[in-house]
Design a protein around this motif. Structure first.
Motif, PDB file in Angstrom:
ATOM      1  N   GLN A 138       1.808   5.479  13.628  1.00 43.98           N
ATOM      2  CA  GLN A 138       0.735   4.570  13.024  1.00 43.98           C
ATOM      3  C   GLN A 138       0.044   5.230  11.887  1.00 43.98           C
TER       4      GLN A 138
ATOM      5  N   ARG B 150       0.843  -0.969  -0.088  1.00 42.31           N
ATOM      6  CA  ARG B 150      -0.050  -0.014  -0.011  1.00 42.31           C
ATOM      7  C   ARG B 150       0.839   1.289   0.143  1.00 42.31           C
TER       8      ARG B 150
ATOM      9  N   THR C 148       2.125   6.581   8.775  1.00 41.80           N
ATOM     10  CA  THR C 148       2.431   5.520   7.961  1.00 41.80           C
ATOM     11  C   THR C 148       1.420   4.791   7.458  1.00 41.80           C
ATOM     12  N   LYS C 149       0.218   4.541   8.036  1.00 41.49           N
ATOM     13  CA  LYS C 149      -0.822   3.840   7.551  1.00 41.49           C
ATOM     14  C   LYS C 149      -1.820   4.882   6.781  1.00 41.49           C
TER      15      LYS C 149
END
Length: 223
Positions: free
Chosen positions: A200, A44, A203-204
């Motif tokens: 998180q 992703r 990065t996500k």
């Protein structure tokens, strides 16, 4: 992690004619990682379109470095750059103040009787979209911070963030009719509350439709 950017060549309509919908931008991003395609291991990649000083940029966060030649397919020659993001991520500390920009797809879910998954609806008003971010801040590892307008004596306190753009770009899926997604860009000030959760988020991503240019938050630490 790597953060990459290229200036889109908006002056050449023939060159960028293929970028008519979000799916085309998604394909541009994916094709910029040929080694992942060859290995059959797609990862992703968070991305978004930024408009700064009259110019338009594609910004991508990824685990590996993109092929800069492919990354510049719709861009201006020699404007593609890639920087390591890991050193910055390692430098984040609790309580740190940062300016942020986030492009997201604010939505809510309505439960459907007899169905395991509810139906997804976009938030429509500015108030709803702002509340969407407020409700997600704590779980995402940060606090929204109000900024005082100290340059004007007696001026009221400004909001902790603002919406700088709202639109509904088209997405053509492989099957079925095209749909328009709600895209909102926020800017403001935040304080890191939980380092692990905040990393998180960076990065996500935050929210839905991450494959189509939503969810990427970038930050600049206050000096």
């Amino acid at each position: 992690m790597y953060l990459s950017r290229v200036e889109i060549d908006v002056s050449d309509r023939h060159k960028t004619s293929g970028l008519a919908h979000l799916g085309a931008f998604h394909n541009w991003v994916e094709q910029s990682f040929p080694e992942e395609i060859a290995a059959g291991k797609r990862k992703r990649h968070l991305w978004r379109i930024d408009k700064l000083a009259g110019k338009k940029y594609l910004l991508v966060l990824s685990e590996s470095v993109p092929d800069l030649k492919l990354f510049t397919k719709y861009g201006i020659a020699e404007t593609a750059i890639t920087k390591s993001y890991d050193h910055f991520l390692d430098s984040i500390r609790e309580g740190q103040l940062m300016q942020f920009r986030l492009t997201a797809n604010p939505t809510y879910t309505v439960s459907q009787p007899g169905q395991k998954q509810g139906r997804i609806f976009p938030h429509v008003t500015i108030e709803q979209q702002c509340q969407w971010l407020v409700k997600r801040a704590e779980k995402s590892g940060f606090q929204l911070v109000e900024q005082e307008m100290v340059d004007v004596p007696g001026a009221p306190t400004a909001k902790d963030f603002k919406i700088i753009s709202r639109d509904h770009p088209m997405l053509h899926r492989k099957a079925g009719r095209g749909v328009r997604l709600s895209r909102v860009t926020f800017e403001g000030m935040l304080r890191v509350a939980n380092v692990a959760d905040f990393k998180q988020t960076l990065t996500k991503g935050l929210g839905r439709e991450k494959a189509f240019g939503m969810g990427l938050m970038t930050v600049i630490p206050e000096a």
